[in-house]
Write an enzyme that holds these catalytic residues in place. Structure first.
Site, PDB file in Angstrom:
ATOM      1  N   CYS A  23      41.427  46.173  53.219  1.00 47.25           N
ATOM      2  CA  CYS A  23      41.049  44.844  52.740  1.00 47.25           C
ATOM      3  C   CYS A  23      39.722  44.419  53.334  1.00 47.25           C
ATOM      4  O   CYS A  23      39.522  44.534  54.535  1.00 47.25           O
ATOM      5  CB  CYS A  23      42.046  43.790  53.209  1.00 47.25           C
TER       6      CYS A  23
ATOM      7  N   CYS B 272      35.235  37.676  55.129  1.00 45.25           N
ATOM      8  CA  CYS B 272      35.339  38.662  54.049  1.00 45.25           C
ATOM      9  C   CYS B 272      33.980  39.259  53.743  1.00 45.25           C
ATOM     10  O   CYS B 272      33.002  38.527  53.536  1.00 45.25           O
ATOM     11  CB  CYS B 272      35.910  37.999  52.791  1.00 45.25           C
TER      12      CYS B 272
ATOM     13  N   CYS C 176      31.343  38.073  44.722  1.00 47.73           N
ATOM     14  CA  CYS C 176      32.202  36.881  44.668  1.00 47.73           C
ATOM     15  C   CYS C 176      31.313  35.656  44.876  1.00 47.73           C
ATOM     16  O   CYS C 176      30.332  35.715  45.613  1.00 47.73           O
ATOM     17  CB  CYS C 176      33.260  36.950  45.770  1.00 47.73           C
TER      18      CYS C 176
ATOM     19  N   GLU D 260      35.085  49.164  43.534  1.00 48.43           N
ATOM     20  CA  GLU D 260      35.975  50.105  44.176  1.00 48.43           C
ATOM     21  C   GLU D 260      37.412  49.734  43.866  1.00 48.43           C
ATOM     22  O   GLU D 260      37.781  48.556  43.857  1.00 48.43           O
ATOM     23  CB  GLU D 260      35.720  50.126  45.680  1.00 48.43           C
TER      24      GLU D 260
ATOM     25  N   CYS E 283      45.058  48.525  44.072  1.00 52.34           N
ATOM     26  CA  CYS E 283      44.331  47.299  44.374  1.00 52.34           C
ATOM     27  C   CYS E 283      43.093  47.274  43.497  1.00 52.34           C
ATOM     28  O   CYS E 283      42.226  48.132  43.616  1.00 52.34           O
ATOM     29  CB  CYS E 283      43.963  47.308  45.860  1.00 52.34           C
TER      30      CYS E 283
ATOM     31  N   CYS F 257      34.135  33.210  51.862  1.00 54.01           N
ATOM     32  CA  CYS F 257      35.068  33.201  52.977  1.00 54.01           C
ATOM     33  C   CYS F 257      34.398  33.946  54.134  1.00 54.01           C
ATOM     34  O   CYS F 257      33.855  35.035  53.941  1.00 54.01           O
ATOM     35  CB  CYS F 257      36.382  33.868  52.573  1.00 54.01           C
TER      36      CYS F 257
HETATM   37  N1  SAH Z   1      39.535  36.622  46.082  1.00 56.65           N
HETATM   38  C1  SAH Z   1      40.917  36.787  46.146  1.00 56.65           C
HETATM   39  C2  SAH Z   1      41.390  38.224  46.063  1.00 56.65           C
HETATM   40  C3  SAH Z   1      40.588  39.269  46.807  1.00 56.65           C
HETATM   41  S1  SAH Z   1      40.624  39.265  48.550  1.00 56.65           S
HETATM   42  C4  SAH Z   1      41.462  36.133  47.404  1.00 56.65           C
HETATM   43  O1  SAH Z   1      40.681  35.706  48.226  1.00 56.65           O
HETATM   44  O2  SAH Z   1      42.675  36.019  47.494  1.00 56.65           O
HETATM   45  C5  SAH Z   1      42.195  40.034  48.937  1.00 56.65           C
HETATM   46  C6  SAH Z   1      42.742  39.662  50.312  1.00 56.65           C
HETATM   47  O3  SAH Z   1      42.015  40.316  51.368  1.00 56.65           O
HETATM   48  C7  SAH Z   1      42.628  38.172  50.576  1.00 56.65           C
HETATM   49  O4  SAH Z   1      43.795  37.660  51.154  1.00 56.65           O
HETATM   50  C8  SAH Z   1      41.496  38.123  51.569  1.00 56.65           C
HETATM   51  O5  SAH Z   1      41.544  36.952  52.286  1.00 56.65           O
HETATM   52  C9  SAH Z   1      41.727  39.375  52.376  1.00 56.65           C
HETATM   53  N2  SAH Z   1      40.558  39.810  53.162  1.00 56.65           N
HETATM   54  C10 SAH Z   1      39.261  39.653  52.866  1.00 56.65           C
HETATM   55  N3  SAH Z   1      38.476  40.183  53.839  1.00 56.65           N
HETATM   56  C11 SAH Z   1      39.305  40.698  54.764  1.00 56.65           C
HETATM   57  C12 SAH Z   1      39.095  41.393  56.012  1.00 56.65           C
HETATM   58  N4  SAH Z   1      37.885  41.676  56.449  1.00 56.65           N
HETATM   59  N5  SAH Z   1      40.185  41.795  56.687  1.00 56.65           N
HETATM   60  C13 SAH Z   1      41.433  41.550  56.220  1.00 56.65           C
HETATM   61  N6  SAH Z   1      41.691  40.897  55.064  1.00 56.65           N
HETATM   62  C14 SAH Z   1      40.642  40.470  54.340  1.00 56.65           C
HETATM   63 FE1  SF4 Z   2      35.928  36.016  47.491  1.00 53.63          FE
HETATM   64 FE2  SF4 Z   2      36.510  37.424  49.686  1.00 53.63          FE
HETATM   65 FE3  SF4 Z   2      37.036  34.809  49.614  1.00 53.63          FE
HETATM   66 FE4  SF4 Z   2      38.517  36.500  48.130  1.00 53.63          FE
HETATM   67  S1  SF4 Z   2      38.411  36.446  50.383  1.00 53.63           S
HETATM   68  S2  SF4 Z   2      37.611  34.532  47.483  1.00 53.63           S
HETATM   69  S3  SF4 Z   2      36.944  38.026  47.575  1.00 53.63           S
HETATM   70  S4  SF4 Z   2      34.995  35.740  49.508  1.00 53.63           S
END
Ligand code: SAH
Ligand code: SF4
Length: 385
Positions: free
Chosen positions: A361, A139, A132, A111, A125, A136
């Site tokens: 996000c 996420c 991934c 997406e 974006c 995290c």
């Molecule tokens: N993997 C990379 C880039 C993709 S995530 C990273 O982790 O930086 C892009 C941003 O969205 C990151 O800062 C991540 O921590 C944030 N993010 C992920 N899940 C989220 C959620 N459920 N609510 C708000 N931000 C989120």
């Molecule tokens: Fe992967 Fe989501 Fe962590 Fe970014 S925030 S490194 S997309 S698991």
């Protein structure tokens, strides 16, 4: 027997014609020579011509390259592709956010989200991987296994699809709606740096899509060993997903922290090539209710970033089905931001955009997969129909 089998299998595989959109300028010239489409002497000139058609005019058909001889166009079409991947779904939010579900190959879907009024005009974006490898805990993408890395062509294709839909070809220099790119979609860009760096070379090229490197931001969860290469190869802006101010908590939220703890992360950011007050690193901080949102943590964040040219981006947590986390209350977020602002940090709160189309996000992909699955269920078809 074995030989017969091998031969028959080899015969069944049609070689895939590479998509020219994913080749950097030198790679494009080399590919034209390798395919016998241009002589080594003419390769650079041909590459300049083709480049302009592909990246300035956005053509998807070799037939439209009218300053290239017909036979050469035919030879190009025989060896290469220029088509876009399929847009499976397109949604537009009430707030103008657009989201495309793009199928790169069977089972390989990403997406891409366009958010108006972000950056100079609007930000796209984009994703670097499908799924991934990191987990995290807040996420949604992190709950999905890695399907695969995207190729440079597939990363560039996300920009091309957005440009098609925004009707921004030929690539405008002024008054563009798509002015910024953030690698904040699915995946960890520093685990796919080769493709990401090639894609940035292509997207930033001044005779093409021409989005300046200073308007391209790569967000990472902190893959320290790749920082130098990222800075040197791309000159893009750095964003760090910090989310916690102490290792005990960051170990839980961003498990990669166990490998690269906060002190090492900060040292690596300080050493990031080209960092200055004019080119600040962005620190992303997701606001999780009762987890990382206290005034004491805001003060700890100020201490941590004191000596770093930094901006802070507070991201209200976007919930997803099955998560135990909740978004901090609005008042808590504002109080947190006020502490940062008083300490001199620009710390905008990222207003959630496109929530009605699940484009915010951390809501990417799996959520809409779920919806499609439930739509399938509601039509009572067998799962593989
Ligand atoms: N993997 C990379 C880039 C993709 S995530 C990273 O982790 O930086 C892009 C941003 O969205 C990151 O800062 C991540 O921590 C944030 N993010 C992920 N899940 C989220 C959620 N459920 N609510 C708000 N931000 C989120
Ligand atoms: Fe992967 Fe989501 Fe962590 Fe970014 S925030 S490194 S997309 S698991």
């Amino acid at each position: 027997m074995g030989v017969t089998l091998d031969l028959s299998r080899a015969g069944a595989v049609t070689p895939v014609r590479p998509n020219l959109s994913g080749l950097t300028r030198p790679a494009l010239a080399a590919a034209l020579v390798d395919a016998g489409v241009a002589s080594p002497e003419k390769a650079r000139m041909r590459a300049v011509q083709a480049w302009r058609w592909i990246h300035h005019y956005g053509v998807t058909d070799f037939g439209r390259m009218t300053d290239i001889a017909k036979e050469t166009r035919a030879a190009l079409a025989e060896h290469f592709r220029l088509d876009r991947p399929e847009v499976v779904e397109r949604q537009v939010s009430r707030d103008g956010t657009r989201k495309w579900l793009i199928r790169m190959a069977p089972g390989v879907e990403v997406e891409t989200v366009y958010i108006p009024d972000v950056g100079r005009a609007g930000a796209l974006c984009i994703s670097s991987q499908v799924g991934c490898t990191l987990n995290c805990t807040f996420c949604h993408t992190g709950t999905q296994a890695l399907v695969r890395n995207l190729t440079a062509a597939e990363i560039v294709a996300q920009v091309q699809v957005a440009r098609d839909d925004l009707e921004e070809w030929p690539s405008p220099k002024e008054d563009r709606r798509l002015s910024n790119i953030v690698f904040m979609g699915m995946g960890e860009p520093l685990y796919n740096l080769d493709a990401v760096a090639d894609a940035i070379d292509i997207i930033a090229d001044n005779e093409g899509i021409a989005i300046s490197r200073r308007r391209i931001t790569v967000s990472t969860s902190g893959v320290i060993p790749e920082f130098q290469a990222l800075g040197q190869r791309t000159q893009a802006m750095l964003a760090i997903s910090l989310h916690a101010t102490n290792d005990a908590l960051r170990d839980v939220l961003v498990p990669l922290n166990r490998k690269y703890p906060i002190a090492e992360l900060m040292a690596a950011v300080r050493a990031f090539p080209g960092l200055s007050n004019a080119r600040r690193a962005t620190f992303e901080y997701v606001m999780l209710k009762g987890v990382n949102d206290s005034p004491a943590e805001a003060r700890a964040l100020v201490q941590l970033l004191k000596a770093i040219p930094a901006k802070i981006n507070l991201i209200p947590f976007n919930p997803w089905p099955g998560t135990d986390y909740q978004c901090s209350d609005w008042g808590t977020i504002e109080a947190f931001a006020a502490i940062l602002n008083r300490a001199g940090f620009a710390s905008p709160i990222r207003t959630p955009r496109g929530r009605d189309i699940l484009a915010a996000c951390g809501q990417l992909k799996s959520e809409s997969e779920k919806l499609r699955a439930s739509a399938r269920r509601s039509t009572a078809l067998p799962p593989d129909a």
